[in-house]
Motif scaffolding. Sequence first.
Motif, PDB file in Angstrom:
ATOM      1  N   ALA A   4      -2.866  -5.990  -9.959  1.00 49.17           N
ATOM      2  CA  ALA A   4      -1.598  -6.766  -8.983  1.00 49.17           C
ATOM      3  C   ALA A   4      -1.302  -7.407  -7.316  1.00 49.17           C
ATOM      4  N   SER A   5      -1.520  -5.622  -6.764  1.00 49.40           N
ATOM      5  CA  SER A   5      -1.130  -5.208  -5.055  1.00 49.40           C
ATOM      6  C   SER A   5      -1.849  -6.662  -4.243  1.00 49.40           C
ATOM      7  N   GLN A   6      -3.480  -6.718  -4.960  1.00 44.77           N
ATOM      8  CA  GLN A   6      -4.549  -8.004  -4.123  1.00 44.77           C
ATOM      9  C   GLN A   6      -3.963  -9.489  -4.720  1.00 44.77           C
ATOM     10  N   ASP A   7      -2.863 -10.355  -5.788  1.00 45.30           N
ATOM     11  CA  ASP A   7      -2.198 -10.825  -6.347  1.00 45.30           C
ATOM     12  C   ASP A   7      -1.604 -11.082  -5.303  1.00 45.30           C
ATOM     13  N   LYS A   8      -0.608 -10.345  -4.708  1.00 44.28           N
ATOM     14  CA  LYS A   8       0.099 -10.251  -4.124  1.00 44.28           C
ATOM     15  C   LYS A   8       0.003 -10.613  -2.899  1.00 44.28           C
ATOM     16  N   ILE A   9      -1.009  -9.442  -2.073  1.00 48.18           N
ATOM     17  CA  ILE A   9      -1.270 -10.425  -0.721  1.00 48.18           C
ATOM     18  C   ILE A   9      -1.855 -11.686  -0.449  1.00 48.18           C
ATOM     19  N   ALA A  10      -2.734 -11.711  -1.399  1.00 48.93           N
ATOM     20  CA  ALA A  10      -3.342 -13.550  -1.647  1.00 48.93           C
ATOM     21  C   ALA A  10      -2.220 -14.475  -1.233  1.00 48.93           C
ATOM     22  N   SER A  11      -1.236 -13.940  -2.505  1.00 46.78           N
ATOM     23  CA  SER A  11       0.375 -14.636  -2.373  1.00 46.78           C
ATOM     24  C   SER A  11       1.090 -14.964  -1.079  1.00 46.78           C
ATOM     25  N   LEU A  12       0.917 -13.991  -0.614  1.00 44.00           N
ATOM     26  CA  LEU A  12       1.306 -13.569   0.391  1.00 44.00           C
ATOM     27  C   LEU A  12       1.225 -14.587   1.952  1.00 44.00           C
ATOM     28  N   LYS A  13      -0.613 -14.632   1.669  1.00 44.86           N
ATOM     29  CA  LYS A  13      -1.679 -15.459   2.645  1.00 44.86           C
ATOM     30  C   LYS A  13      -1.258 -16.713   2.529  1.00 44.86           C
ATOM     31  N   LEU A  14      -0.900 -17.331   1.141  1.00 49.99           N
ATOM     32  CA  LEU A  14      -1.375 -18.778   1.067  1.00 49.99           C
ATOM     33  C   LEU A  14       0.249 -18.953   1.083  1.00 49.99           C
TER      34      LEU A  14
ATOM     35  N   TYR B 198       0.562  -1.508  -0.137  1.00 49.99           N
ATOM     36  CA  TYR B 198       0.192   0.089   0.155  1.00 49.99           C
ATOM     37  C   TYR B 198       0.372   1.075  -0.256  1.00 49.99           C
ATOM     38  N   LYS B 199       2.103   1.230   1.163  1.00 47.70           N
ATOM     39  CA  LYS B 199       2.676   2.391   1.030  1.00 47.70           C
ATOM     40  C   LYS B 199       3.419   2.403  -0.602  1.00 47.70           C
ATOM     41  N   ASP B 200       3.654   1.356  -1.509  1.00 48.41           N
ATOM     42  CA  ASP B 200       4.322   1.974  -2.679  1.00 48.41           C
ATOM     43  C   ASP B 200       3.427   1.999  -3.556  1.00 48.41           C
ATOM     44  N   GLU B 201       1.732   1.863  -3.526  1.00 43.74           N
ATOM     45  CA  GLU B 201       0.963   2.921  -5.047  1.00 43.74           C
ATOM     46  C   GLU B 201       0.984   3.476  -4.296  1.00 43.74           C
ATOM     47  N   LEU B 202       0.833   4.324  -2.545  1.00 44.94           N
ATOM     48  CA  LEU B 202       0.401   5.520  -2.516  1.00 44.94           C
ATOM     49  C   LEU B 202       1.447   6.320  -3.259  1.00 44.94           C
ATOM     50  N   ASN B 203       2.786   6.203  -2.861  1.00 45.29           N
ATOM     51  CA  ASN B 203       3.889   6.903  -3.128  1.00 45.29           C
ATOM     52  C   ASN B 203       3.188   7.051  -4.665  1.00 45.29           C
ATOM     53  N   THR B 204       2.859   5.888  -5.527  1.00 48.26           N
ATOM     54  CA  THR B 204       3.394   6.207  -7.059  1.00 48.26           C
ATOM     55  C   THR B 204       2.571   6.554  -7.498  1.00 48.26           C
ATOM     56  N   ASN B 205       1.264   6.900  -7.389  1.00 50.61           N
ATOM     57  CA  ASN B 205      -0.198   7.665  -7.124  1.00 50.61           C
ATOM     58  C   ASN B 205       0.235   9.058  -6.644  1.00 50.61           C
TER      59      ASN B 205
ATOM     60  N   GLU C  32      -6.362  16.259 -23.436  1.00 50.84           N
ATOM     61  CA  GLU C  32      -5.177  16.062 -23.464  1.00 50.84           C
ATOM     62  C   GLU C  32      -4.840  15.855 -21.520  1.00 50.84           C
ATOM     63  N   LEU C  33      -5.799  16.132 -20.572  1.00 48.83           N
ATOM     64  CA  LEU C  33      -6.226  15.842 -19.425  1.00 48.83           C
ATOM     65  C   LEU C  33      -7.145  14.532 -19.037  1.00 48.83           C
ATOM     66  N   GLN C  34      -7.991  14.756 -20.032  1.00 49.48           N
ATOM     67  CA  GLN C  34      -8.968  13.669 -19.569  1.00 49.48           C
ATOM     68  C   GLN C  34      -8.576  12.294 -20.193  1.00 49.48           C
ATOM     69  N   GLY C  35      -7.368  12.244 -21.397  1.00 48.77           N
ATOM     70  CA  GLY C  35      -6.564  11.157 -21.395  1.00 48.77           C
ATOM     71  C   GLY C  35      -5.687  11.201 -20.995  1.00 48.77           C
ATOM     72  N   GLN C  36      -5.097  12.371 -19.866  1.00 48.94           N
ATOM     73  CA  GLN C  36      -3.782  11.185 -19.076  1.00 48.94           C
ATOM     74  C   GLN C  36      -4.575  10.715 -18.333  1.00 48.94           C
TER      75      GLN C  36
ATOM     76  N   ARG D 208      -6.139   6.204 -14.849  1.00 49.64           N
ATOM     77  CA  ARG D 208      -7.444   5.560 -13.791  1.00 49.64           C
ATOM     78  C   ARG D 208      -6.582   3.790 -14.847  1.00 49.64           C
ATOM     79  N   LYS D 209      -6.486   3.593 -15.475  1.00 47.38           N
ATOM     80  CA  LYS D 209      -6.047   2.279 -16.210  1.00 47.38           C
ATOM     81  C   LYS D 209      -4.462   1.612 -15.657  1.00 47.38           C
ATOM     82  N   GLU D 210      -3.898   2.472 -14.748  1.00 42.86           N
ATOM     83  CA  GLU D 210      -2.680   2.139 -14.224  1.00 42.86           C
ATOM     84  C   GLU D 210      -2.927   1.768 -12.812  1.00 42.86           C
ATOM     85  N   PHE D 211      -3.707   2.445 -12.374  1.00 38.97           N
ATOM     86  CA  PHE D 211      -4.096   2.005 -11.178  1.00 38.97           C
ATOM     87  C   PHE D 211      -4.945   1.324 -10.825  1.00 38.97           C
TER      88      PHE D 211
END
Length: 187
Positions: free
Chosen positions: A85-95, A44-51, A67-71, A76-79
């Motif tokens: 990816a974060s949810q998958d990583k967390i699920a892998s950690l739990k498993l 979550y820290k990584d996600e927050l810093n990136t965003n 241009e702003l709408q396109g960006q 939004r797609k990257e987020f």
Amino acid sequence: MKRDELREMGLTDEQVTKVFGMHSAEVNDLHSQINTITGERDQYKDELNTNAQKLKDLQKDAKDNEELQGQLKDLRKEFDDSQKASQDKIASLKLNSAVDLAIAGSHARNGKAVRALIDMDKVKMGDDGTLTGLDDQLTGLKDSDSYLFEEQPKNTSDSTIIGNPSGGDGGSDNRDAFRQALGLKNK
């Protein structure tokens, strides 16, 4: 806590082994929880810093509305991708944490060696946190590679003795045999 300290308190070797087994299970459970929580926090820290950085960059680059709408769409797609990816990583950690905990609970001598023999593709975690496909593999390993697991002391407190505990035939005792050996008459 040391084994000698527990023995000084009057515990038997079997009781000391059980205490250490329970203590080990608790410690492994806590360690597993810490790993999961730490992984979630870091993700979550990584996600927050990136965003936050992308938002700053977007504010600098916003020249006109199109241009702003396109960006914003791209952001939004990257987020969304990052969140998945974060949810998958967390699920892998739990498993992985749950598998490590189950291996420790199986009294494995070397958890890494046992884990190397587990087919993780067959292990799944349900929504309620239960593992499927692991117990069968651990049971199979206990049968085929029993040296990887500590032998558990068998509980003999519930066992019953069948037969005559004195070892005789039920009708005579050892005194009759001694009398006969000495040439005396049986009473």
